[in-house]
Design an enzyme around this catalytic site. Structure first.
Site, PDB file in Angstrom:
ATOM      1  CE1 TYR A  76       1.062  -0.271   4.429  1.00  0.00           C
ATOM      2  CE2 TYR A  76       0.033   1.879   4.378  1.00  0.00           C
ATOM      3  CZ  TYR A  76       0.825   0.952   5.011  1.00  0.00           C
ATOM      4  OH  TYR A  76       1.400   1.254   6.215  1.00  0.00           O
ATOM      5  CE  LYS A  82       3.180   3.276   3.336  1.00  0.00           C
ATOM      6  NZ  LYS A  82       3.256   3.161   4.776  1.00  0.00           N
ATOM      7  CD  GLU A 132       9.978   1.961  10.137  1.00  0.00           C
ATOM      8  OE1 GLU A 132       9.812   2.929   9.383  1.00  0.00           O
ATOM      9  OE2 GLU A 132      10.026   0.782   9.739  1.00  0.00           O
ATOM     10  CG  LEU A 144       8.341   2.705   4.561  1.00  0.00           C
ATOM     11  CD1 LEU A 144       8.159   1.517   3.618  1.00  0.00           C
ATOM     12  CD2 LEU A 144       6.982   3.302   4.895  1.00  0.00           C
TER      13      LEU A 144
END
Ligand code: PDD
Length: 293
Positions: free
Chosen positions: A33, A147, A180, A205
């Site tokens: 996505y 992702k 993250e 990411l």
């Protein structure tokens, strides 16, 4: 006014959009996505998002459901049909529908869903109020550069943050370094004043907002360091913030319940928010979008 979704070739009322029960996204999380911000009527960083989408698809060997230019037409049409002046677009591609079996199906057509949602306009005042983050173990797989729609660890981390009164959870890997947030990149300004965010690899990411902030900071002559940092360094930091398409540049004023610096939004964080907004308004988003891991 009813929302409109794009579902496999058709624009339909949002509530009437349905996918097949044997869509591989539904059964295996076999899909990817993107979330694009819409700022004052314009998409932010669409080139970066499309390039990163291409990377995710290539790594998982999922076909593009249509040509990129045609997909951009769908994205813009969804923005238009939903009257989104500020908000975001959600785009999801799965490997399509097939009888449930783990290997790739011999013939399936990638499935595409695009939706959009309004959000309050980017508000520098609100963004600089500051939020809290907590640390959680990073339970994810080793290809976080992709992702993927498989987001259970992210969901659990974010839920834990909310239950502890925080906005975001910073995930910590097996070596004790922060990777993250669950839906954002993590940044600190160390006690010595070094602007720091984790370097890109398969461990995180590479955020489009992260890239835009790096470009805006570089243009302004600011120096920064891309390297892993530990929770202890974050706890001793002068400033901290997160970046994402939906949070933009959001100040972090509390980590694990402890104030960051003097507990107020940092000087560099506010400057970077201003630089980021000016940068996306001028250039539309990051320009160097070719390295995804
Ligand atoms: N999340 N890291 C993770 C794990 C993310 O899920 C995201 C984005 C980011 C920031 O990427 P970008 O700047 O390109 O938005 C970093 C989106 C917003 C989401 O899942 O809703």
């Amino acid at each position: 006014m009813s929302r409109i979704a794009y579902v496999n070739g058709q624009y339909v009322p949002h509530g009437a959009g349905t996918v097949h029960i044997e869509d591989r996204g539904y059964q295996f999380s076999d899909g990817v996505y993107e979330v694009f911000a819409v700022h004052n009527g314009a998409l932010v960083g669409e080139k970066g998002h499309m390039d990163r989408l291409g990377h995710s698809l290539k790594e998982l060997r999922i076909d593009w459901p249509m040509q990129q230019a045609a997909m951009m037409v769908v994205v813009l049409e969804i923005v238009r049909r939903n009257y989104v002046h500020n908000g975001f677009v959600y785009l999801q591609i799965t490997r399509g529908v097939a009888r449930r079996d783990h290997p790739f199906p011999e013939c399936s057509k990638s499935a595409l869903v695009v939706t959009a949602r309004k959000m309050a306009p980017l508000d520098k005042e609100a963004l600089s109020k500051g939020v809290g983050v907590i640390f959680v173990p990073d339970l994810r797989w080793k290809r976080r550069d992709i992702k993927s729609i498989s987001l259970l660890p992210n969901v659990l981390g974010k839920q834990q943050a909310r239950e502890q009164g925080a906005f975001e959870a910073w995930q910590v890997d097996e070596d004790g370094y922060v990777t993250e947030g669950t839906s954002s990149n993590a940044w600190i300004v160390t006690k010595d004043g070094e602007l720091t965010t984790r370097n890109t690899s398969q461990s995180i990411l590479n955020g489009i907002t992260r890239l835009a902030v790096i470009e805006a900071a570089t243009e302004a002559g600011l120096t920064f360091s891309e390297r892993p940092f530990m929770p202890e360094e974050a706890l001793a930091a002068r400033e901290a913030f997160i970046t994402s398409s939906t949070s933009h540049v959001k100040a972090v004023t509390e980590i694990n319940g402890k104030s960051v610096g003097n507990g107020h939004v940092g000087e560099l964080t506010s400057r970077l928010l201003d630089l980021y907004v000016a940068y996306i308004e001028e250039s539309g988003g990051p320009l160097k979008t070719d390295t995804w891991n």
